[in-house]
Design a protein around this motif. Structure first.
Motif, PDB file in Angstrom:
ATOM      1  N   UNK A   7       0.845  -1.187   0.000  1.00 37.25           N
ATOM      2  CA  UNK A   7       0.000   0.000   0.000  1.00 37.25           C
ATOM      3  C   UNK A   7       0.883   1.241   0.000  1.00 37.25           C
ATOM      4  N   UNK A   8       0.322   2.320  -0.485  1.00 38.25           N
ATOM      5  CA  UNK A   8       1.041   3.598  -0.462  1.00 38.25           C
ATOM      6  C   UNK A   8       1.416   3.961   0.973  1.00 38.25           C
ATOM      7  N   UNK A  40       7.028   6.233  -7.516  1.00 38.06           N
ATOM      8  CA  UNK A  40       6.492   4.874  -7.593  1.00 38.06           C
ATOM      9  C   UNK A  40       5.020   4.877  -7.990  1.00 38.06           C
ATOM     10  N   UNK A  41       4.251   5.824  -7.483  1.00 34.77           N
ATOM     11  CA  UNK A  41       2.838   5.917  -7.847  1.00 34.77           C
ATOM     12  C   UNK A  41       2.685   6.163  -9.341  1.00 34.77           C
ATOM     13  N   UNK A  42       3.561   6.971  -9.903  1.00 34.50           N
ATOM     14  CA  UNK A  42       3.460   7.323 -11.317  1.00 34.50           C
ATOM     15  C   UNK A  42       4.113   6.276 -12.223  1.00 34.50           C
ATOM     16  N   UNK A  43       4.559   5.161 -11.630  1.00 40.91           N
ATOM     17  CA  UNK A  43       5.091   4.062 -12.424  1.00 40.91           C
ATOM     18  C   UNK A  43       6.532   4.238 -12.840  1.00 40.91           C
ATOM     19  N   UNK A 327      -0.047   9.398 -15.289  1.00 41.59           N
ATOM     20  CA  UNK A 327      -1.283   9.795 -14.618  1.00 41.59           C
ATOM     21  C   UNK A 327      -2.199   8.599 -14.403  1.00 41.59           C
ATOM     22  N   UNK A 328      -2.276   7.717 -15.401  1.00 43.24           N
ATOM     23  CA  UNK A 328      -3.104   6.515 -15.278  1.00 43.24           C
ATOM     24  C   UNK A 328      -2.536   5.578 -14.222  1.00 43.24           C
ATOM     25  N   UNK A 333      -2.534   2.792  -9.025  1.00 42.05           N
ATOM     26  CA  UNK A 333      -1.722   2.350  -7.894  1.00 42.05           C
ATOM     27  C   UNK A 333      -2.215   2.901  -6.562  1.00 42.05           C
ATOM     28  N   UNK A 334      -2.864   4.046  -6.593  1.00 38.55           N
ATOM     29  CA  UNK A 334      -3.445   4.551  -5.349  1.00 38.55           C
ATOM     30  C   UNK A 334      -4.543   3.621  -4.841  1.00 38.55           C
ATOM     31  N   UNK A 335      -5.191   2.935  -5.756  1.00 39.94           N
ATOM     32  CA  UNK A 335      -6.277   2.019  -5.398  1.00 39.94           C
ATOM     33  C   UNK A 335      -5.747   0.610  -5.119  1.00 39.94           C
TER      34      UNK A 335
END
Length: 361
Positions: A7-8, A40-43, A327-328, A333-335
């Motif tokens: 998780x984040x 990491x969230x943005x891949x 952005x996608x 990844x937040x979810x």
């Protein structure tokens, strides 16, 4: 190659604990953590928590100051030079971009050069700070010399990334974030961990021959500029990289070209530096300095829609807007969490044991 998903919140807590162990203040540890996790969230996995061990090793070598006195050392109404005092670039860069934004709020645009800093994470993080204020954000940095100029067989430039970020209306910002080399070094590291070859045109060996070995840099080889070779436009990538180096370092008083200190701790900085630390350059421009912000954003939305509707060579493909995949990835990844390759997880758990903090697993 296996991935473990976290998780984040878990990754934030872990990363924060590492920076605190380095001696960072709560404010700086929180900010540095945010820069890495956003990557990491943005891949952009090569610049996220996978970089933590590298920062720790540099700190252990006393090449990163965990408690820097970051300050403006020269300025005019619209420009400034910031001395990062050897601090984490993850902290120094947002400070400098904030200065640029504050100047833009008063005078329409702000431009800030930085010296005496370190690796600053993804360029997009800093440029997007301006977008939040309805400004166009510009962010760039020089880096360890790994790239040979066109026709050369000597490492003189870094991957020297640059980013331009533009605020849109109903769509995510347009974010042009790229290395000026054929590939970022982090992509070679990912290929090494996966034990995979890299595409032809990314690197050359120590004799100047093209190679697909992701370990070529360890053998004395070098990365190639964007464009790979002269026949495919490498002089353009070389020119872009040179621009980043000059704006980031020659302008600020940081080290440039082959004098830029290496990111890896086992290599010592040049014994005869020409400046101080690594350099960055930032810009912020108010959109409403050119036209009403809503007009600009509405037309950028129209620009995005037209490009998305472009006829493609293969009907199964689509035109990708710069920044769209990131952005996608951030939404997904937040979810669903952030996947980290097992090799990196093992490295981070070893780091946790070493510093006496709770590991990831």
């Amino acid at each position: 190659m296996n991935f473990i998903t976290f998780t984040e919140a878990k990754l934030r807590s872990f990363t924060y604990s590492i920076f605190k162990k380095m001696g960072c203040s709560h404010e700086h540890a929180t900010l540095a953590t945010d820069v890495l996790i956003r990557s990491d969230l943005r891949g952009i996995d090569s610049h996220g928590v996978a970089r933590l061990s590298g920062y720790v090793r540099l700190w252990e070598k006393k090449r990163i100051n965990a408690t820097p006195n970051i300050k403006v050392v020269y300025e005019t109404p619209t420009t400034a030079t910031v001395d990062g005092d050897g601090g984490l670039g993850l902290v120094v860069a947002p400070f400098a971009m904030k200065v640029a934004i504050e100047k833009a709020e008063k005078f329409g645009s702000g431009w800030v050069a930085v010296k005496n800093s370190n690796h600053f994470g993804i360029a997009g993080y800093h440029a997007l700070l301006a977008v939040e204020k309805d400004m166009i954000g510009i962010s760039m940095t020089n880096a360890s010399p790994l790239v040979a100029p066109t026709y050369a067989n000597e490492r003189l430039l870094g991957t020297n990334p640059m980013c331009y970020a533009f605020p849109a209306g109903k769509y995510p910002p347009v974010v042009v974030d790229m290395a000026t080399a054929a590939a970022a070094n982090g992509k070679l590291e990912i290929a090494q961990r996966a034990n995979k070859e890299i595409p032809d045109g990314w690197v050359q060996d120590n004799e100047g021959n093209s190679s697909t070995n992701p370990n070529e840099l360890k053998n004395g080889g070098s990365l190639l500029p964007l464009g790979s070779d002269k026949d495919h436009g490498s002089h353009k990538g070389y020119g872009l990289s040179a621009t980043v180096d000059i704006l980031s370092a020659v302008l600020s008083g940081a080290n440039y070209g082959p004098w830029v200190p290496p990111f890896v701790a086992f290599l010592e900085p040049n014994a005869n530096p020409v400046g101080e630390g690594i350099g960055h350059f930032f810009g912020a421009m108010r959109v409403d300095g050119f036209r009403p912000a809503d007009d600009f954003k509405n037309h950028l939305d129209n620009w995005i829609e037209r490009f998305k509707s472009a006829k493609t060579i293969n009907p199964s493909q689509k035109v990708i807007i710069p920044g769209e995949p990131e952005a996608e990835a951030e939404v997904e990844r937040k979810v669903n969490g952030i996947p980290i390759i097992d090799v990196v997880v093992n490295d981070l758990n070893e780091l946790a044991i070493k510093l006496g903090v709770e590991g990831l697993s």
